[in-house]
Design a protein around this motif. Structure first.
Motif, PDB file in Angstrom:
ATOM      1  N   LEU B  87      52.430  46.729  67.334  1.00 18.68           N
ATOM      2  CA  LEU B  87      52.910  47.947  66.679  1.00 18.68           C
ATOM      3  C   LEU B  87      54.413  48.083  66.899  1.00 18.68           C
ATOM      4  O   LEU B  87      54.885  47.982  68.033  1.00 18.68           O
ATOM      5  CB  LEU B  87      52.184  49.172  67.254  1.00 18.68           C
ATOM      6  CG  LEU B  87      52.722  50.555  66.850  1.00 18.68           C
ATOM      7  CD1 LEU B  87      52.534  50.815  65.367  1.00 18.68           C
ATOM      8  CD2 LEU B  87      52.025  51.666  67.644  1.00 18.68           C
ATOM      9  N   ILE B  88      55.161  48.283  65.818  1.00 24.21           N
ATOM     10  CA  ILE B  88      56.575  48.656  65.937  1.00 24.21           C
ATOM     11  C   ILE B  88      56.607  50.177  65.855  1.00 24.21           C
ATOM     12  O   ILE B  88      56.356  50.750  64.799  1.00 24.21           O
ATOM     13  CB  ILE B  88      57.412  48.040  64.805  1.00 24.21           C
ATOM     14  CG1 ILE B  88      57.279  46.517  64.818  1.00 24.21           C
ATOM     15  CG2 ILE B  88      58.872  48.451  64.935  1.00 24.21           C
ATOM     16  CD1 ILE B  88      57.892  45.841  63.602  1.00 24.21           C
ATOM     17  N   PRO B  89      56.855  50.862  66.979  1.00 22.02           N
ATOM     18  CA  PRO B  89      56.652  52.307  66.997  1.00 22.02           C
ATOM     19  C   PRO B  89      57.722  53.052  66.214  1.00 22.02           C
ATOM     20  O   PRO B  89      58.848  52.579  66.066  1.00 22.02           O
ATOM     21  CB  PRO B  89      56.731  52.655  68.486  1.00 22.02           C
ATOM     22  CG  PRO B  89      57.559  51.580  69.086  1.00 22.02           C
ATOM     23  CD  PRO B  89      57.320  50.346  68.277  1.00 22.02           C
ATOM     24  N   GLU B  90      57.330  54.219  65.729  1.00 20.50           N
ATOM     25  CA  GLU B  90      58.269  55.087  65.037  1.00 20.50           C
ATOM     26  C   GLU B  90      59.419  55.459  65.982  1.00 20.50           C
ATOM     27  O   GLU B  90      59.206  55.708  67.162  1.00 20.50           O
ATOM     28  CB  GLU B  90      57.542  56.366  64.597  1.00 20.50           C
ATOM     29  CG  GLU B  90      58.408  57.290  63.784  1.00 20.50           C
ATOM     30  CD  GLU B  90      57.652  58.550  63.351  1.00 20.50           C
ATOM     31  OE1 GLU B  90      56.420  58.596  63.515  1.00 20.50           O
ATOM     32  OE2 GLU B  90      58.323  59.470  62.849  1.00 20.50           O
ATOM     33  N   GLY B  91      60.638  55.460  65.460  1.00 14.05           N
ATOM     34  CA  GLY B  91      61.786  55.835  66.274  1.00 14.05           C
ATOM     35  C   GLY B  91      62.280  54.703  67.161  1.00 14.05           C
ATOM     36  O   GLY B  91      63.069  54.933  68.078  1.00 14.05           O
ATOM     37  N   ARG B  92      61.774  53.459  66.923  1.00 15.17           N
ATOM     38  CA  ARG B  92      62.256  52.230  67.566  1.00 15.17           C
ATOM     39  C   ARG B  92      61.897  52.133  69.036  1.00 15.17           C
ATOM     40  O   ARG B  92      61.396  51.119  69.495  1.00 15.17           O
ATOM     41  CB  ARG B  92      63.767  52.050  67.372  1.00 15.17           C
ATOM     42  CG  ARG B  92      64.116  52.142  65.891  1.00 15.17           C
ATOM     43  CD  ARG B  92      65.564  51.921  65.640  1.00 15.17           C
ATOM     44  NE  ARG B  92      66.343  53.142  65.618  1.00 15.17           N
ATOM     45  CZ  ARG B  92      66.455  53.928  64.541  1.00 15.17           C
ATOM     46  NH1 ARG B  92      65.851  53.613  63.426  1.00 15.17           N
ATOM     47  NH2 ARG B  92      67.175  55.016  64.588  1.00 15.17           N
ATOM     48  N   ARG B  93      62.180  53.181  69.819  1.00 12.19           N
ATOM     49  CA  ARG B  93      61.728  53.248  71.211  1.00 12.19           C
ATOM     50  C   ARG B  93      62.064  51.989  72.009  1.00 12.19           C
ATOM     51  O   ARG B  93      61.197  51.385  72.642  1.00 12.19           O
ATOM     52  CB  ARG B  93      60.219  53.507  71.275  1.00 12.19           C
ATOM     53  CG  ARG B  93      59.788  54.769  70.564  1.00 12.19           C
ATOM     54  CD  ARG B  93      60.177  56.024  71.285  1.00 12.19           C
ATOM     55  NE  ARG B  93      59.432  56.197  72.512  1.00 12.19           N
ATOM     56  CZ  ARG B  93      58.315  56.924  72.611  1.00 12.19           C
ATOM     57  NH1 ARG B  93      57.846  57.541  71.566  1.00 12.19           N
ATOM     58  NH2 ARG B  93      57.710  57.049  73.772  1.00 12.19           N
ATOM     59  N   LEU B  94      63.343  51.592  72.026  1.00  7.33           N
ATOM     60  CA  LEU B  94      63.766  50.465  72.865  1.00  7.33           C
ATOM     61  C   LEU B  94      63.834  50.913  74.317  1.00  7.33           C
ATOM     62  O   LEU B  94      63.895  52.103  74.611  1.00  7.33           O
ATOM     63  CB  LEU B  94      65.137  49.960  72.399  1.00  7.33           C
ATOM     64  CG  LEU B  94      65.205  49.542  70.940  1.00  7.33           C
ATOM     65  CD1 LEU B  94      66.584  48.989  70.613  1.00  7.33           C
ATOM     66  CD2 LEU B  94      64.137  48.510  70.612  1.00  7.33           C
ATOM     67  N   PHE B  95      63.834  49.939  75.234  1.00  8.33           N
ATOM     68  CA  PHE B  95      63.933  50.267  76.657  1.00  8.33           C
ATOM     69  C   PHE B  95      65.408  50.417  77.031  1.00  8.33           C
ATOM     70  O   PHE B  95      66.156  49.434  76.997  1.00  8.33           O
ATOM     71  CB  PHE B  95      63.282  49.178  77.506  1.00  8.33           C
ATOM     72  CG  PHE B  95      61.822  48.998  77.219  1.00  8.33           C
ATOM     73  CD1 PHE B  95      60.903  49.958  77.628  1.00  8.33           C
ATOM     74  CD2 PHE B  95      61.359  47.903  76.532  1.00  8.33           C
ATOM     75  CE1 PHE B  95      59.547  49.810  77.365  1.00  8.33           C
ATOM     76  CE2 PHE B  95      60.011  47.742  76.263  1.00  8.33           C
ATOM     77  CZ  PHE B  95      59.103  48.698  76.682  1.00  8.33           C
TER      78      PHE B  95
END
Lengths: 288, 237
Positions: B87-95
């Motif tokens: 899943l590529i989450p909504e809002g990108r959510r990088l670390f």
């Protein structure tokens, strides 16, 4: 004379940094505030006492026995108990670890009584490195300090150069997304607690070598560890070492002024730092 | 076609709940191997919920999500990505504590082997190689989205679930991201696109589903669905 006092304080700071590193790790990775941390240090100290004084394990061999036992305990405890307390606010982990603290103290009292016990380091405890000019640094405090630096360097390398360290930092940033990457966060947290307890084992053995221990001295070690972590900045490992050193130097200077003034001077230094830098000297979670 | 495409990734009568609030009411959906399917719908229609349930972030009945004949409902998210659904989450959510390259390497935790490596992701998005040592959060929105796509690809998935990959990006940047889709498909992935941008979704997709208030209100081939039917299914008027 002052130089000597300050140097002794710096070396004492190494021990406090060892107390605090585990606390910093578990907070940095899991946002877990472990009120039983000091009691785990004391438990490890008693582990050393059992290994050396009861079972006849060589003094420095005790670490080989106690460290894996504590790490295993950490993994199992996190898996079975502490993981269930996370993610529902700050209160559940506080209550549960407070309960664990009470249990450890009472079990130690039952098994070992309230008499103080320790590990005899023999002549090593009293030999020192003479720097001239009336300054002499004990070999044992030097060893403790070097260990603290070594542990922190090791943890930094783990954090910045290994897949496990990357997983720890990612889980600390965002456990939800870390799971989407294939990380079982329950397992990751348990590994983090195992690592924390490995450092606790080292701290506990050194504590038993440095002084004698009784079952109820955990909470004061917890307080010192908290102070070192907060002075340094939550989650920053080098900050924790600096925090430990500031505490150690303040205590050493306090003791020098008046032998009863040491602990208080440490707490005062903590309060002053808290007023000047409430977020600590190097605030961050777990640095790369 | 020798086998039923709906037997590959199949969602049947899926319900999803947030506590007492029901978000999905019996969704039927399938993705064939090699297909690209778009899911459109207004805010709150349940598009993200559907993706999150497939990815294991929300509980589901075991048989409600079947992948290659196996029940996937109720598996945890880390197990599902190890089975090849990313899943590529909504809002990108990088670390934020990780560099660009470390973010990409997080995909390796799926422990899957396949065509995707750091080198291949850098070939797909060359701009990422120039900033590989930088913190992921200082990048532009488009570059962050490329990292999020690359991170998912690094897990060597066979299904990629894209949640609003064009959200908040400039049109030229969206074009760059969408330009990567043919290569992703060619690497053996099937794709589910959740999109607000209906026109773009219809252009890219083989088939399209429209969700309305937690139910499928329309499904079909983009060419067969007229503007009016889509508007009706989208807004429920």
């Amino acid at each position: 004379m002052w130089i000597d006092t300050i140097l002794q304080g710096v070396l004492l700071g190494g021990l406090y940094a060892l107390f605090a590193t585990g606390l910093s790790l578990s907070f940095g990775i899991m946002r877990l505030v472990n009120l039983a941390h000091g009691d785990f240090i004391v438990l490890a100290a008693y582990g050393g006492v059992v290994a050396v004084n009861w079972l006849g394990v060589p003094l420095y061999g005790s670490i080989v026995v106690v460290l894996p036992l504590m790490a295993t305990l950490g993994y199992v405890l996190q898996r079975l108990v502490l993981n269930h307390t996370l993610g529902q606010g700050i209160l559940p982990p506080l209550l549960v670890t407070f309960g664990i603290s009470v249990i450890i103290q009472n079990v130690l009292l039952t098994v070992f009584s309230a008499d103080s016990q320790g590990l005899n380091t023999g002549a090593f405890q009293t030999t020192s490195l003479d720097l001239g000019g009336g300054i002499a640094l004990g070999w044992f405090p030097l060893l403790v300090f070097a260990t603290a630096v070594g542990v922190i360097v090791g943890l930094q390398l783990l954090s910045s150069h290994t897949a496990l360290g990357r997983a720890f930092r990612a889980t600390s940033d965002d456990p939800r997304i870390a799971q989407l990457m294939g990380i079982d966060h329950h397992h990751a947290y348990a590994l983090a607690m195992a690592l924390t307890m490995a450092v606790v084992a080292i701290a506990g053995i050194y504590l038993a070598m440095r002084t004698t221990v009784t079952p109820t001295i955990g909470p004061i070690r917890l307080l010192l560890a908290f102070e070192a972590v907060i002075i340094g900045g939550m989650g920053s490992l080098w900050g924790t070492l600096v925090g430990g050193i500031i505490l150690g130097v303040a205590q050493s200077i306090g003791n020098h002024i008046n032998p009863g003034f040491g602990l208080l001077a440490g707490h005062l230094a903590f309060l002053i730092m808290l007023m000047l830098r409430p977020a600590g000297l190097f605030p961050k979670t777990l640095d790369a | 076609m020798t086998r039923d495409p709906s037997a590959w990734l199949k969602v049947s009568r899926l319900e999803a709940w947030y506590g007492d609030f029901q978000a999905l009411f019996g969704i039927d959906f399938y993705l064939g191997e090699g297909e690209i399917v778009a899911i459109i719908g207004a805010n709150g229609a349940g598009k993200s919920t559907l993706l999150q349930t497939i990815a294991g972030e929300l509980p589901a009945a075991p048989e409600a999500v079947m992948f290659r004949g196996e029940p996937f409902g109720g598996k945890s998210a880390h197990q599902i990505v190890r089975q090849g659904i990313a899943l590529i989450p909504e809002g990108r959510r990088l670390f934020p504590s990780l560099s660009v390259e470390e973010n990409l390497q997080m995909g390796l935790h799926s422990r899957r082997s396949g065509p995707w490596t750091l080198e291949r992701v850098y070939r797909l998005f060359p701009v990422l190689e120039t900033c590989r040592k930088r913190s992921a959060v200082v990048l532009s929105g488009g570059q962050q989205q490329m990292v999020a796509v690359g991170r998912a690809l690094m897990s060597n998935p066979i299904v990629v679930l894209c949640d609003e990959i064009s959200l908040g990006l400039a049109p030229t940047v969206i074009k760059d991201i969408y330009a990567a889709i043919p290569e992703i498909l060619a690497s053996g992935c099937s794709i589910v696109l959740v999109e607000q941008d209906i026109r773009r979704a219809l252009l890219a997709a083989d088939r399209v589903y429209c969700l309305l208030e937690g139910r499928v209100s329309l499904e079909g081939l983009p060419a067969d669905l007229g503007r009016e039917r889509i508007a009706e299914a989208y807004f429920g008027i």
